[in-house]
Design an enzyme around this catalytic site. Structure first.
Site, PDB file in Angstrom:
ATOM      1  N   SER A  60       0.782  -1.237   0.000  1.00  8.91           N
ATOM      2  CA  SER A  60       0.000   0.000   0.000  1.00  8.91           C
ATOM      3  C   SER A  60       0.815   1.289   0.000  1.00  8.91           C
ATOM      4  O   SER A  60       0.253   2.371  -0.107  1.00  8.91           O
ATOM      5  CB  SER A  60      -0.962   0.014   1.192  1.00  8.91           C
ATOM      6  OG  SER A  60      -0.245   0.040   2.410  1.00  8.91           O
ATOM      7  N   LYS A 105      -5.867   4.250   8.732  1.00  7.78           N
ATOM      8  CA  LYS A 105      -4.809   5.065   8.129  1.00  7.78           C
ATOM      9  C   LYS A 105      -5.167   6.550   8.186  1.00  7.78           C
ATOM     10  O   LYS A 105      -4.289   7.402   8.377  1.00  7.78           O
ATOM     11  CB  LYS A 105      -4.549   4.611   6.698  1.00  7.78           C
ATOM     12  CG  LYS A 105      -3.896   3.234   6.637  1.00  7.78           C
ATOM     13  CD  LYS A 105      -3.536   2.812   5.226  1.00  7.78           C
ATOM     14  CE  LYS A 105      -2.800   1.484   5.276  1.00  7.78           C
ATOM     15  NZ  LYS A 105      -2.349   1.039   3.951  1.00  7.78           N
TER      16      LYS A 105
END
EC number: 3.4.21.53
Length: 362
Positions: A255, A300
């Site tokens: 990611s 996140k």
């Protein structure tokens, strides 16, 4: 003993028993929470996250932070109390254990897989960044892995460059399987290769390899498809015109690709992509600069805002989930490609934020 006292005692004992059960009885869930963020323009562990040599670079300021998520280990079993607390907490997410560790995957297997994905994401980030800057990158098809006890074992090796199969040129990894399966199981197939050692030596010398070998392999029958196989996985290896090192330990998964790519672009171009602003983000990236979805987007966002981020680059496919719970003070910016991201960063640094592509809930 009075009835009221007996009732209270019984209730207390039941309550204690429930608490004990909640603490002692494991449940099939795992937990995700915000992890640390790392500025791709800065340092980590005393070393630059991105180090480029052999090409002119430019000073940078601001932040292009990649974000991470902490997860409970594969062998850790949450209890009921922890699970309920996680469901109620804002900065934790509780998910079924199999979501993080499917098919009974061990923590060691998961860590290895994450490490491999992290390495591949770095490679794709370099390719995407240089393509965005119109800097040529040479690609070649290579043997990525050789299956144990397969026909290719000891005949082909990881890193061998595949030039042709049965005399037909190979330009994409998919070409290898397509050409091999034209044969029937038990028939021979000829690989024209540059041995890995020769390929590495030529790359270090900055030259094209001149030595090729023809390797003949007898195909086997695939137990899944019944088609001819030799037992390798083909991949793509890139040769860069200068050195780009990414130094970040104890991080895994794919990611960070987008943020690595943007960090490379920033260091290779005059000025600052962010204009000194604190931008964080996430997203996989492929060789063509396409940004893909990731897991744990909600955590996140929390981690990025806790670190001080003002803007967050969100993969288009994650927009709906991200927009459902946006931390105060954080602006979400939707991206689908690295070109989208650089265009949005231009708006951020020039103050034209009203035109930023945003994420919508629902």
């Amino acid at each position: 003993m009075p009835r009221r006292t007996a009732t209270m005692l019984a209730s207390t004992l039941i309550f204690i028993a429930l608490i004990c059960a909640g603490v002692l009885v494991p449940v099939p869930y795992a937990e995700m929470s915000p992890g640390p963020t790392f500025n791709t323009l800065g340092n980590a562990g005393g070393e630059p996250v991105l180090r480029i040599s052999g090409r002119k670079t430019y000073p940078t300021k601001g932040h292009l932070n990649m974000t991470t998520v902490r997860v409970t280990g594969a062998d850790y079993r949450m209890n009921l109390v922890e699970t309920v607390y996680g469901w109620l907490a804002h900065d934790q997410v509780v998910v079924p254990h199999e979501t993080l560790y499917p098919d009974g995957k061990t923590e060691e297997e998961s860590t290895q897989e994450n490490a491999e994905e992290f390495t591949q994401s770095q490679e794709s980030a370099k390719v995407a960044a240089l393509k965005e800057l119109k800097i040529p990158v040479r690609a070649q098809v290579v043997v990525s892995t050789v299956v144990k006890d397969s026909p290719a074992e000891d005949r082909l090796h990881a890193g061998d460059v595949i030039r042709a199969v049965d005399g037909k040129p190979v330009t994409e990894p998919e070409d290898v399987a397509a050409l091999v399966t034209q044969r029937k199981p038990g028939e021979k197939v000829v690989f024209t290769i540059v041995p890995a050692k020769e390929a590495v030596a030529a790359e270090k010398a900055g030259k094209q390899p001149t030595i090729t070998d023809d390797v003949t392999i007898t195909t086997a029958k695939s137990p899944e498809t019944g088609k001819a196989i030799v037992g390798i996985q083909a991949g793509t290896d890139h040769t860069f015109p200068f050195t780009i090192d990414i130094n970040l330990a104890d991080v895994g998964g794919p990611s960070a690709g987008l943020m690595f790519a943007l960090g490379i672009v920033d260091k290779l171009t005059p000025g600052d992509l962010t204009g000194g602003k604190f931008v964080a983000g996430t997203g996989t990236i492929d060789d063509e600069g396409k940004v893909g979805p990731i897991g744990g987007i909600e955590m996140k966002l929390v981690g990025a805002r806790q670190a001080g981020a003002e803007y967050f680059l969100v993969p288009q496919a994650n927009c709906r989930a991200a927009a459902s719970d946006i931390p105060d003070g954080l602006t979400l910016v939707k991206v689908d490609t690295i070109a989208d991201a650089t265009a949005s960063l231009e708006k951020i640094r020039s103050g034209r934020t009203a035109g930023l592509p945003s994420c919508a809930a629902g």
